[in-house]
Enzyme design. Sequence first.
Site, mmCIF file in Angstrom:
data_model
loop_
_atom_site.group_PDB
_atom_site.id
_atom_site.type_symbol
_atom_site.label_atom_id
_atom_site.label_comp_id
_atom_site.label_asym_id
_atom_site.label_seq_id
_atom_site.Cartn_x
_atom_site.Cartn_y
_atom_site.Cartn_z
ATOM 1 N N HIS A 54 0.848 -1.186 0.000
ATOM 2 C CA HIS A 54 0.000 0.000 0.000
ATOM 3 C C HIS A 54 0.889 1.244 0.000
ATOM 4 O O HIS A 54 2.032 1.205 0.469
ATOM 5 C CB HIS A 54 -0.901 0.021 1.236
ATOM 6 C CG HIS A 54 -2.027 -0.976 1.178
ATOM 7 N ND1 HIS A 54 -3.031 -1.039 2.118
ATOM 8 C CD2 HIS A 54 -2.294 -1.942 0.268
ATOM 9 C CE1 HIS A 54 -3.875 -2.007 1.788
ATOM 10 N NE2 HIS A 54 -3.452 -2.567 0.675
ATOM 11 N N GLU A 56 0.959 3.871 1.817
ATOM 12 C CA GLU A 56 1.468 4.294 3.131
ATOM 13 C C GLU A 56 2.665 3.448 3.553
ATOM 14 O O GLU A 56 3.657 3.956 4.074
ATOM 15 C CB GLU A 56 0.373 4.142 4.204
ATOM 16 C CG GLU A 56 -0.883 4.954 3.959
ATOM 17 C CD GLU A 56 -1.962 4.119 3.281
ATOM 18 O OE1 GLU A 56 -1.678 3.498 2.239
ATOM 19 O OE2 GLU A 56 -3.099 4.101 3.792
ATOM 20 N N CYS A 84 -6.075 1.744 5.824
ATOM 21 C CA CYS A 84 -6.666 0.480 6.258
ATOM 22 C C CYS A 84 -6.046 0.089 7.609
ATOM 23 O O CYS A 84 -5.081 0.708 8.062
ATOM 24 C CB CYS A 84 -6.405 -0.591 5.195
ATOM 25 S SG CYS A 84 -4.697 -1.166 5.135
ATOM 26 N N CYS A 87 -2.189 -0.413 7.525
ATOM 27 C CA CYS A 87 -1.417 0.822 7.413
ATOM 28 C C CYS A 87 -1.522 1.645 8.690
ATOM 29 O O CYS A 87 -0.543 2.272 9.122
ATOM 30 C CB CYS A 87 -1.883 1.628 6.207
ATOM 31 S SG CYS A 87 -1.448 0.832 4.640
HETATM 32 ZN ZN LIG Z 1 -3.368 0.107 3.729
#
Ligand SMILES: [Zn+2]
Length: 150
Positions: A54, A56, A84, A87
């Site tokens: 992801h 992040e 999410c 993260c």
């Molecule tokens: Zn994430």
Amino acid sequence: MSRFTSHMALALAEARAAADRGEVPVGAVVVAPDGRVAAAAGNRTRELSDPTAHAEILAIRAACRAAGSERLPGHDLWVTLEPCPMCASAISAARIGRLYYGASDPRMGGVDHGARVFDHPQCHHRPQVYDGLGADPSRALLQGFFRNRR
Ligand SMILES: [Zn+2]
């Protein structure tokens, strides 16, 4: 007190670049305490065949590498979409000072929805959270991306 600068435009540019690569358009930027951009990244889960890639996570990894540290105290993280749970946990572990996110994500978000990672008593570091910055262009990017895939 340093002058406030929004880094959401750069995060949105990373999200747009992710969409161009066929990735879900989410972008993230880590800003060092001196205001310098320490890292910027977009989603690369498909390219890297990595469900943890992801925006992040990639930005935090790059910023940690640059800092030579597993922690980023005093750093800010800007991301186009509500992080999410994975993260959010990484943001907490990295001791990020402030989290700025754009669109909220009732389906996958883990900050103000679902797991609400920072609200758990087990969460030892909670960043200051600011939402809604750049939410409209972020949401438009995501909607356009998923519309084109149907
Ligand atoms: Zn994430």
